[in-house]
Write a protein that holds these residues in place. Structure first.
Motif, short mmCIF file in Angstrom:
data_model
loop_
_atom_site.label_atom_id
_atom_site.label_comp_id
_atom_site.label_asym_id
_atom_site.label_seq_id
_atom_site.Cartn_x
_atom_site.Cartn_y
_atom_site.Cartn_z
N CYS A 18 7.22 5.61 10.72
CA CYS A 18 6.47 5.69 9.47
C CYS A 18 6.53 7.13 8.97
N THR A 19 7.09 7.32 7.79
CA THR A 19 7.30 8.66 7.26
C THR A 19 6.19 9.09 6.30
N GLU A 20 5.47 8.12 5.76
CA GLU A 20 4.41 8.49 4.82
C GLU A 20 3.40 7.36 4.65
N ILE A 21 2.12 7.77 4.66
CA ILE A 21 1.02 6.88 4.28
C ILE A 21 0.29 7.59 3.14
N PRO A 22 0.49 7.16 1.91
CA PRO A 22 -0.05 7.88 0.75
C PRO A 22 -1.55 8.17 0.86
N GLN A 23 -2.30 7.28 1.46
CA GLN A 23 -3.74 7.44 1.56
C GLN A 23 -4.15 8.57 2.50
N LEU A 24 -3.19 9.09 3.29
CA LEU A 24 -3.47 10.19 4.20
C LEU A 24 -2.98 11.53 3.67
N VAL A 25 -2.31 11.53 2.53
CA VAL A 25 -1.75 12.76 1.95
C VAL A 25 -2.83 13.47 1.14
N GLN A 26 -2.95 14.78 1.36
CA GLN A 26 -3.93 15.61 0.66
C GLN A 26 -3.33 16.18 -0.63
N ALA A 27 -4.17 16.76 -1.44
CA ALA A 27 -3.73 17.31 -2.72
C ALA A 27 -2.73 18.44 -2.55
N ASP A 28 -2.82 19.17 -1.42
CA ASP A 28 -1.88 20.27 -1.20
C ASP A 28 -0.59 19.80 -0.55
N GLY A 29 -0.44 18.48 -0.39
CA GLY A 29 0.78 17.94 0.19
C GLY A 29 0.71 17.74 1.68
N SER A 30 -0.31 18.26 2.30
CA SER A 30 -0.44 18.08 3.75
C SER A 30 -0.92 16.66 4.04
N SER A 31 -0.76 16.27 5.29
CA SER A 31 -1.14 14.91 5.68
C SER A 31 -1.72 14.92 7.08
N THR A 32 -2.70 14.07 7.31
CA THR A 32 -3.18 13.92 8.68
C THR A 32 -2.12 13.20 9.50
N GLN A 33 -2.19 13.32 10.79
CA GLN A 33 -1.16 12.77 11.66
C GLN A 33 -1.09 11.25 11.55
N ILE A 34 0.14 10.76 11.41
CA ILE A 34 0.36 9.32 11.34
C ILE A 34 0.34 8.74 12.75
N PRO A 35 -0.47 7.73 13.03
CA PRO A 35 -0.53 7.17 14.38
C PRO A 35 0.79 6.51 14.79
N SER A 36 1.09 6.55 16.08
CA SER A 36 2.35 6.00 16.58
C SER A 36 2.46 4.50 16.33
N HIS A 91 0.81 -1.22 0.00
CA HIS A 91 0.00 0.00 0.00
C HIS A 91 0.85 1.28 0.00
N GLY A 92 2.18 1.14 -0.16
CA GLY A 92 3.02 2.31 -0.30
C GLY A 92 3.46 2.99 0.99
N TRP A 93 3.19 2.37 2.13
CA TRP A 93 3.67 2.97 3.38
C TRP A 93 5.19 3.02 3.37
N SER A 94 5.76 4.10 3.90
CA SER A 94 7.22 4.25 3.95
C SER A 94 7.69 4.37 5.39
N PHE A 95 8.91 3.84 5.63
CA PHE A 95 9.46 3.82 6.98
C PHE A 95 10.92 4.24 6.95
N ASP A 96 11.30 5.06 7.91
CA ASP A 96 12.70 5.45 8.06
C ASP A 96 13.51 4.22 8.46
N GLY A 97 14.53 3.89 7.68
CA GLY A 97 15.29 2.67 7.91
C GLY A 97 16.13 2.66 9.16
N LYS A 98 16.38 3.83 9.75
CA LYS A 98 17.19 3.90 10.95
C LYS A 98 16.37 3.98 12.23
N SER A 99 15.19 4.58 12.14
CA SER A 99 14.37 4.74 13.34
C SER A 99 13.13 3.85 13.34
N GLY A 100 12.71 3.40 12.15
CA GLY A 100 11.49 2.61 12.04
C GLY A 100 10.24 3.47 11.96
#
Length: 569
Positions: free
Chosen positions: A145-163, A134-143
């Motif tokens: 989650c840096t991006e969930i495409p389904q939460l990204v808006q057209a203006d580039g903003s994103s709702t908060q990613i849950p811990s 589903h395209g989720w991305s994760f920082d390889g050093k910290s683990g």
């Protein structure tokens, strides 16, 4: 199992333990060949610890498998920004090498729905693993989650990613061209742990490491025990140089035990004069039977050579070094070093390096080492059936005495002590090592659960076929791009050689072709050269697939009475 090139390459040098200690004791062997040892005496052979402050901890009660870095891959086998799955203690991880040579590592499990991150990609910045599901991305050093495409808006903003969307990052590093990970905890714990063991000659003498890797369907403790068992080399490999690492009543072992980090680690060193032992007994037996003694003539010519020590070093639970040393100069020309990755129950990633000042092409190292390993790896697989069946049975009985599997981590087994009959003076080291396995293996992450699972489905009921145990393609070719490139090049060379051969024949039918190229001599020479080159390429290519059939085994075994150990009349 193997001593690799050390079995055929002369070397001198001094072994220096990076964690040296005054703790030492000399083991005097008194078991001569063909002497029968009572069973109880045989199985109880073990190394006694001295009473120094360091060795008084010596029962392995504090040994901690989660306090160590583990070798997982040669750095050269990782492609830049290419996620690769590796496994340690039956847990899958994904690793990748960044453009600047760093390693990122996470558990191979997406926090979204558990899909394997190793099936995805590394994003353009080279720092994030992206799940292909589903395209989720994760920082390889910290683990994180840096991006969930389904939460990204057209203006580039994103709702908060849950811990809870974060994955688990694992500390990783490269040392002496080997990739190491620390699966036993986070970065803080990793920084407090001892650094990975190293080959001192790489730093002090500029040694180069001829690298090798191969995966085996054999339990990793069995592989480690085999490497520290030089007695097998004469028979399984028909290699006389192994005898220099063995012991006898005339040449007893000297052994040192070290327990660094307050007993969380264990280092075992041994040394013995690099002289023939069993081969000398064989020489006398042959003389008694009035057979030709070529060996004695060869040895007599070596009397003036300097005495060396054959030394071994085991940094539990995964690193070993073997070399012949000069006690006076402290230098060496060659060292065999082994990195045993504990993939899981019944699985091993065997990585080795031949260290010297001379660089050897990797494909040449591979050809020799594969043939060498094939000689005894199937024997280890036959061992595995018996050892793991007995271990699983003992674990099942022990579970009846505790409230949960976790309670077994403070319990010692007796599997190997009861099963093995260790009689050789050389096996003073082996007995200590088997005692270590019996006392500590139940603390290995995931071992109890996985052992019982495999036993329940009959995984240990039979030995896998030789073609599976020794399948070089799945064990080596499929995991090494360099090997894949060699095979591709061999195919090209063979193909082009055939094309040249056809062209050389075709020239005879071209009227304007130079006579020098169309003469019978030129045609025969061209065809002969093409055939030779094509045959050589095909022969090298075949080395990357299953080879060691029963026919090879029988031919090797026939060498034993000829040059190793005479048959008793």
């Amino acid at each position: 199992a193997p001593l690799l090139l050390i079995a055929s390459t002369a070397s001198v040098g001094a072994f220096v333990n990076p964690l040296s200690s005054p703790c030492a004791n000399k083991i005097v062997g008194d078991v001569s060949p063909r002497t029968k040892i009572p069973l109880q005496q045989a199985v109880d052979i073990e190394v006694e610890d001295t009473s120094t402050a360091e060795s008084s901890k010596g029962s392995f009660s504090n040994f901690d498998y989660e306090a160590h870095w583990y070798p997982v891959s040669w750095a050269r086998d990782l492609q830049v920004n290419d996620p690769t799955k590796i496994t340690v203690f039956d847990v899958d991880y994904v690793i990748s090498k960044t453009a600047d040579g760093e390693i990122i590592c996470m558990e191979d499990k997406c926090a979204h729905k558990g899909a394997a991150l190793s099936q995805g990609r590394v994003t353009g910045n080279g720092k994030n693993f992206q799940c292909a599901y589903h395209g989720w991305s994760f920082d390889g050093k910290s683990g994180k989650c840096t991006e969930i495409p389904q939460l990204v808006q057209a203006d580039g903003s994103s709702t908060q990613i849950p811990s809870r969307a974060c994955g688990k990052a694992v500390p990783a590093q490269i040392q002496q061209e080997m990739v190491w990970i620390f699966p036993g905890g986070g970065l803080e714990k990793a920084l407090q742990a001892p650094p990975p063991p190293s080959v001192q000659e790489v730093e002090t003498d500029g040694f180069k490491l001829g690298q090798f890797v191969r995966d085996f369907p054999v339990d990793w403790p069995i592989v480690v025990s085999n490497i520290l068992d030089p007695d097998h080399g004469l028979f399984a490999h028909q290699a006389k140089s192994f005898d220099m690492y063995s012991a006898s009543s005339t040449y007893p072992l000297e052994i040192q035990n070290h327990y660094p980090e307050d007993g969380k680690g264990w280092i075992l060193e041994s040394k013995v004069p690099a002289q023939d032992k069993l081969l000398d007994v064989d020489a006398k037996l042959r003389e008694a039977q009035e057979e030709p003694k070529k060996k004695k003539e060869k040895k007599d010519g070596k009397k003036d050579q300097k005495e060396l020590w054959a030394s071994s070093y085991f940094h539990a639970p995964f690193h070993l070094q073997l070399k012949r040393v000069d006690p006076e100069t402290g230098s060496t020309n060659f060292v065999s070093t082994f990195y045993i990755c504990p993939v899981g129950v019944g699985r091993t990633r065997f990585m080795a390096a031949q260290g010297s000042k001379t660089s050897v092409p990797r494909w040449m190292t591979k050809l020799f080492t594969d043939n060498f390993l094939d000689q005894d790896t199937y024997l280890l697989a036959t061992q595995q059936k018996n050892i793991l069946t007995a271990e699983a049975k003992e674990v099942e009985e022990l579970l009846k005495t505790v409230s949960s599997p976790e309670d077994l981590k403070s319990v010692s087994m007796t599997t190997r002590n009861k099963m093995f009959c260790l009689t050789s003076p050389t096996e003073k080291v082996g007995a200590r090592l088997e005692k270590f396995w019996d006392e500590t293996l139940l603390r290995t992450p995931n071992r109890i659960e996985r052992l019982l699972q495999l036993n329940a489905v009959g995984a240990f009921a039979t030995t896998l076929p030789r073609e599976v145990v020794l399948d070089r393609k799945s064990q080596q070719l499929d995991i090494s791009k360099e090997s894949q490139d060699v095979v591709k090049n061999c195919k090209k060379v063979s193909k082009y050689s055939k094309m040249v051969a056809v062209a050389s024949i075709g020239l005879k039918f071209i009227n304007k072709a130079p006579k020098a190229l169309t003469s019978p001599t030129a045609t025969i020479a061209s065809l002969g050269l093409c055939f030779l080159v094509s045959s050589l390429a095909q022969k090298i290519e075949r080395e990357y697939y299953f080879k060691y059939s029963d026919d090879y085994r029988r031919k090797d075994l026939a060498k034993i009475p000829e040059k190793i150990w005479i048959d008793k009349e």
